[in-house]
Design an enzyme around this catalytic site. Structure first.
Site, PDB file in Angstrom:
ATOM      1  N   ASN A 116       0.644  -1.714   0.090  1.00 57.32           N
ATOM      2  CA  ASN A 116      -0.236   0.340  -0.211  1.00 57.32           C
ATOM      3  C   ASN A 116       1.140   1.093   0.763  1.00 57.32           C
ATOM      4  OD1 ASN A 116      -1.471   2.480   0.663  1.00 57.32           O
ATOM      5  ND2 ASN A 116      -2.404   1.276   2.881  1.00 57.32           N
TER       6      ASN A 116
ATOM      7  N   LYS B 161      -0.241   4.409  -0.115  1.00 61.40           N
ATOM      8  CA  LYS B 161      -0.504   5.706   0.032  1.00 61.40           C
ATOM      9  C   LYS B 161      -0.324   6.846  -0.146  1.00 61.40           C
ATOM     10  CE  LYS B 161       0.495   3.393   4.421  1.00 61.40           C
ATOM     11  NZ  LYS B 161       0.479   3.577   5.903  1.00 61.40           N
TER      12      LYS B 161
ATOM     13  N   HIS C  61      -9.026   0.742   5.452  1.00 59.91           N
ATOM     14  CA  HIS C  61      -7.946   0.851   5.696  1.00 59.91           C
ATOM     15  C   HIS C  61      -8.633   1.988   6.754  1.00 59.91           C
ATOM     16  CE1 HIS C  61      -3.877   2.378   6.620  1.00 59.91           C
ATOM     17  NE2 HIS C  61      -2.987   0.809   6.005  1.00 59.91           N
TER      18      HIS C  61
ATOM     19  N   GLU D  35      -6.026   4.274   7.995  1.00 64.99           N
ATOM     20  CA  GLU D  35      -6.075   5.834   7.849  1.00 64.99           C
ATOM     21  C   GLU D  35      -7.518   6.643   6.937  1.00 64.99           C
ATOM     22  OE1 GLU D  35      -2.852   5.361   5.507  1.00 64.99           O
ATOM     23  OE2 GLU D  35      -1.856   4.616   7.526  1.00 64.99           O
TER      24      GLU D  35
ATOM     25  N   GLU E  98      -5.531  -5.431  10.625  1.00 65.07           N
ATOM     26  CA  GLU E  98      -4.446  -4.857  10.616  1.00 65.07           C
ATOM     27  C   GLU E  98      -4.650  -4.050  12.420  1.00 65.07           C
ATOM     28  OE1 GLU E  98      -1.966  -3.140   6.811  1.00 65.07           O
ATOM     29  OE2 GLU E  98      -4.018  -1.829   7.270  1.00 65.07           O
TER      30      GLU E  98
ATOM     31  N   GLY F 281       2.322   1.780  10.770  1.00 68.66           N
ATOM     32  CA  GLY F 281       3.606   2.961  10.859  1.00 68.66           C
ATOM     33  C   GLY F 281       3.820   3.414  11.751  1.00 68.66           C
TER      34      GLY F 281
ATOM     35  N   SER G 263       3.915  -2.726  10.533  1.00 65.50           N
ATOM     36  CA  SER G 263       4.950  -2.407  10.623  1.00 65.50           C
ATOM     37  C   SER G 263       5.942  -4.030   9.862  1.00 65.50           C
ATOM     38  CB  SER G 263       5.781  -1.556  11.855  1.00 65.50           C
ATOM     39  OG  SER G 263       4.927  -0.894  12.032  1.00 65.50           O
TER      40      SER G 263
END
Ligand code: PEP
Length: 253
Positions: A9, A11, A98, A100, A170, A176, A216
């Site tokens: 991904n 992003k 996701h 985010e 996730e 991240g 991560s």
């Protein structure tokens, strides 16, 4: 039989030239490593680079995903992208849910259910992301939270639809942050997810769905995480932006 999958991904990273460079490196790398039939390699560049990515991966095993779609099929939604615009340029997959998107764009389980429906109806395969917040894990509500995310966004679907769905667990606290779930934490959750699918549908269906771990993943920890029986690969953020790291992770699954 379910497949092992590594999905990158990207992003909001990589301009056109950088995207071309990375695609070239990944394409050459997977060719050299002879990625077999039971492994899928997917990249998810930004919308503007999807056309280039599709064209430049045509003769390779690398598949291309979008990072989002709008839940409506068309209309007055300035700045949004519809599912058929993606299939129209040869994109075959889309990431939905996701963290985010959930956090910064307010996407709820209900909206995500609509996006999943729109994707499937328009022949896009879905990589569906979900996972608990740190506070959920601290209060030991992580299993409960994950079960309701699945229930509210996916369990209206007939089991046949799951041949076009990849799940990506996730944990938000690991995305991240450099902090990874331990292989045992990942396995516990993935086994739980498979159990929930079996309860809702049946064992054959639950055994057939690929469940990716995201958060991560790096070349240094990938092998150990992927060695767990219910972890079928990973959704990779930061490490997917570096050719060598991404290819090392592809090798590890
Ligand atoms: C992600 O954004 O899906 C992700 C897993 O990111 P990272 O690998 O950087 O934690």
């Amino acid at each position: 039989m379910r497949k092992n999958i590594i999905a990158g991904n990207w992003k909001m990273n990589k301009d056109l030239n950088e995207a071309k460079e990375l695609i070239k490196g990944i394409r050459k790398g997977v060719k050299k490593k002879k990625v077999g039939k039971n492994k899928r390699v997917i990249i998810a560049p930004s919308f503007v680079n999807l056309n280039t990515a599709v064209k430049r991966t045509k003769k390779s095993v690398v598949e291309v995903a979008a990072q989002n779609i709008h839940e409506e099929v068309n209309g007055a939604y300035t700045g949004e992208v519809a599912a058929n615009m993606l299939t129209g340029i040869g994109v075959e997959l889309v990431i939905i849910g996701h963290s985010e998107r959930r956090t910064y764009f307010g996407e709820t389980n209900e909206v995500l259910a609509k996006k999943v429906d729109t994707a499937l109806r328009n022949k896009l395969e879905v990589i569906f992301c979900f996972g608990e917040q740190l506070s959920d894990r601290k209060s030991e509500k992580h299993f409960e939270v994950v079960e309701s995310q699945l229930k509210e966004s996916l369990f209206h679907l007939p089991k046949e639809d799951y041949s076009k769905i990849v799940l990506a667990y996730e944990p938000v606290w690991a995305i991240g942050t450099g902090e990874t779930a331990t292989p045992e934490q990942a396995q516990d959750m993935h086994a739980f997810i498979r159990g929930v699918l079996e309860k809702q549908y049946d064992k054959e269906m639950a055994d057939g769905v690929s469940i990716l771990y995201g958060g991560s993943v790096k070349p240094a920890n990938a092998k150990e995480i992927f060695s767990k029986p219910d972890v079928d690969g990973g959704l990779i953020g930061g490490a997917s932006l570096k050719k060598d790291d991404f290819l090392a992770i592809v090798e590890a699954v």
